[in-house]
Design a protein around this motif. Structure first.
Motif, short mmCIF file in Angstrom:
data_model
loop_
_atom_site.label_atom_id
_atom_site.label_comp_id
_atom_site.label_asym_id
_atom_site.label_seq_id
_atom_site.Cartn_x
_atom_site.Cartn_y
_atom_site.Cartn_z
N PHE A 108 -0.19 8.31 -11.97
CA PHE A 108 -0.40 6.76 -12.49
C PHE A 108 0.47 6.34 -13.50
O PHE A 108 1.09 7.05 -14.25
N GLU A 166 4.02 3.05 -3.56
CA GLU A 166 3.58 2.84 -4.83
C GLU A 166 2.51 1.47 -4.48
O GLU A 166 3.00 0.58 -3.74
N LEU A 195 -1.24 -1.96 -9.81
CA LEU A 195 -2.55 -1.60 -10.42
C LEU A 195 -2.78 -2.69 -11.30
O LEU A 195 -1.78 -3.17 -12.26
N ILE A 242 0.10 2.86 -9.03
CA ILE A 242 -0.34 4.22 -8.36
C ILE A 242 0.96 4.79 -7.69
O ILE A 242 1.28 4.10 -6.87
N THR A 272 -0.57 10.02 -4.82
CA THR A 272 -1.66 10.22 -5.77
C THR A 272 -3.05 10.09 -4.96
O THR A 272 -3.10 8.82 -4.52
N PHE A 300 -6.72 8.75 -5.24
CA PHE A 300 -7.62 8.03 -5.94
C PHE A 300 -8.81 7.61 -5.03
O PHE A 300 -8.78 7.51 -3.85
N LEU A 327 -10.52 6.46 -11.83
CA LEU A 327 -9.61 7.35 -12.31
C LEU A 327 -10.33 8.70 -12.69
O LEU A 327 -11.05 8.70 -13.47
#
Length: 354
Positions: free
Chosen positions: A100, A289, A292, A306, A310, A312, A326
């Motif tokens: 993040f 990406e 956020l 983010i 990744t 989430f 998170l």
């Protein structure tokens, strides 16, 4: 007719046409470096006076804020990389935390010397010295330094340096190089439990007073008449990591021959990684990406992204904005804060096991 010609000649004829008065240049709006169309503002500074990239160590502030002096929306316990921007008296940081990116204003960041220099005329910050930025302007930063315990300064040590002289990383440097010449190889001592006036230049009024609990070893830089310029290295106060240079009375020095002392410094690790059980029923991973947004109370700002790849958690809802979780990262949102993404930004993301 002759009378009219005389009158025109007398009065200089009709006045010349007036020239338009030049207008001052209008300031151009600053284009946001992080802002995105269709998203709330990023609250970044309009201009940057100094910028630094490097680690965000355990001595750095942990709270990310909405605006300079504004409310904290998150606390970061450990970060991988950081980009610090100084603008006037404000400080803004963008950090990377386990896939993040978050950004926000911070209070009282610290920097470290990137090269050897003399500060306030008598202090030489070492490799792990901590400098506190006071303000920045035009690629220069004013920093303050807490002196070693054996130094009682006449005024708070403060200096203005080019931005390139400091940074976020610990640099390998030898402070005595800032003195510009070799030191006397022999060792000397100063008396303990004795106030010793220290001047930054020969014959000038003292800038500080030295007082030691035990006799310190010092190096002789130069001597002229009844005065000697000495260097007290940072082994006299390893916590400060600062050497001291200046002029003292030559009669105070006691010659003891060559000496050497081992030093051993270590940098502590940050707090353990935070963790938590996810409230999300669905977990995804994106190949791009994802912007956020953080909501604090009834205020929303674009506060990070983010990174691709990744994992989430998504909390499904009826609106175009979805709350995310998170999970097990080194950052904790404030109790009233929520991290959110646009539904359209995760429409093509792949579901993954919880």
């Amino acid at each position: 007719m002759r009378r009219l010609v005389v009158l025109l000649a007398c009065c200089g004829g009709p006045p010349p046409p007036q020239q338009p008065r030049p207008q001052p240049p209008q300031p151009q709006p600053q284009q946001s470096r992080r802002g995105l169309a269709g998203y709330p503002s990023a609250l970044e500074p309009a201009t940057i006076d100094c910028a630094f990239d490097g680690p965000w160590g355990p001595d750095q502030p942990r709270e990310l804020r909405f605006g300079e002096g504004g409310p904290a929306y998150a606390t970061a316990f450990r970060t991988e990389r950081a980009h610090l921007e100084l603008a006037g008296t404000g400080a803004f940081v963008e950090i990377e935390v386990e896939g993040f990116r978050f950004w926000g204003h911070v209070d009282h960041p610290v920097v470290h010397p990137a090269r050897a220099f003399v500060m306030s005329g008598y202090l030489l910050p070492g490799s792990h010295s901590t400098l506190h930025p006071i303000s920045a302007r035009s690629q220069q930063v004013t920093v303050e330094l807490a002196p070693p315990t054996f130094v009682k300064p006449r005024s708070s040590p403060r200096d203005t340096r080019p931005c390139k002289d400091v940074g976020l990383s610990y640099a390998e440097l030898e402070p005595s190089r800032a003195l510009g010449g070799p030191l006397d190889g022999d060792g000397y001592k100063l008396p303990a439990n004795t106030p010793i006036p220290l001047a930054a230049s020969r014959g000038a009024p003292p800038v500080a007073e030295l007082r030691f609990d035990v006799e310190p070893y010092v190096s002789l830089v130069e001597q002229r008449g009844e005065l000697a310029r000495i260097l007290v290295d940072d082994s006299s106060d390893q916590d400060a990591g600062i050497s001291v240079v200046g002029w003292v009375a030559r009669s105070l020095l006691v010659h003891v021959g060559a000496s050497g002392r081992e030093r051993n410094w270590s940098i502590g690790a940050g707090p353990p990684t935070s963790s938590g059980l996810s409230r999300a029923k669905r977990h995804v991973r994106c190949t791009h990406e994802v912007p956020l947004v953080v909501e604090l109370g009834n205020v929303r700002h674009l506060a990070g992204a983010i990174q691709p790849g990744t994992k989430f958690g998504l909390i499904e809802g009826p609106t175009d904005t979805l709350e995310i979780t998170l999970d097990r990262i080194s950052l904790q949102l404030a109790p009233t804060a929520r991290a959110m993404v646009k539904r359209t930004s995760v429409a093509d993301c792949a579901d993954v096991p919880r």
